[in-house]
Write an enzyme that holds these catalytic residues in place. Structure first.
Site, mmCIF file in Angstrom:
data_model
loop_
_atom_site.group_PDB
_atom_site.id
_atom_site.type_symbol
_atom_site.label_atom_id
_atom_site.label_comp_id
_atom_site.label_asym_id
_atom_site.label_seq_id
_atom_site.Cartn_x
_atom_site.Cartn_y
_atom_site.Cartn_z
ATOM 1 C CB VAL A 11 4.913 -5.198 -5.061
ATOM 2 C CG1 VAL A 11 4.483 -6.451 -4.302
ATOM 3 C CG2 VAL A 11 5.141 -5.515 -6.534
ATOM 4 C CB CYS A 12 5.189 -1.754 -0.863
ATOM 5 S SG CYS A 12 6.909 -2.202 -1.160
ATOM 6 N N PRO A 13 2.041 -1.600 -1.434
ATOM 7 C CG PRO A 13 0.953 -0.163 -2.922
ATOM 8 C CD PRO A 13 2.293 -0.763 -2.594
#
Length: 127
Positions: A11-13
């Site tokens: 999810v982070c990118p």
């Protein structure tokens, strides 16, 4: 100021790229956007140097801070101590250093940049 769990995760990118792509909108409101994780600077650099098509970040318009001591995550109350990583925290701090908004999401739940912009604008409008 936003916290995210780890570099090279799923999810982070999308969140980091979204904040970076809209950094100018935050700057026009007088805001600086800072991303923080418990990863080391070398890991941040490796992720930035990995092309977006390969799961990397590519060039960013925002800095990523390395909270290797986990002190920032602990001080802001977002450290998931059993795993040693940060929850997805968003902290909006005004120009006087006053905390105006806190949002903390569980690990798999991302944030919306539109909502962060709305919160900044709302706090500025009421001042």
């Amino acid at each position: 100021l936003f916290f995210y769990p780890l570099d090279f995760t799923f999810v982070c990118p999308t969140e980091i790229i979204a904040f970076s792509d809209r950094a100018e909108e935050f700057h026009q409101l007088g805001c600086e956007v800072l991303g923080v994780s418990v990863d080391x600077q070398x890991t941040h650099l490796a992720w930035i140097n990995t092309p977006r098509k390969e799961g990397g970040l590519g060039p960013l318009k925002i800095p990523l801070l390395a909270d290797v001591t986990r002190n920032l995550s602990l001080d802001y109350g977002v450290l998931k101590e059993d795993e040693g990583i940060a929850y997805r925290g968003l902290f909006i701090i005004d120009g006087k250093g006053v905390l105006r908004q806190i949002t903390v999401n569980d690990l798999p739940v991302g944030r919306x940049v539109d909502e962060a912009l709305r919160l900044v604008q709302g706090x500025q409008y009421t001042d």
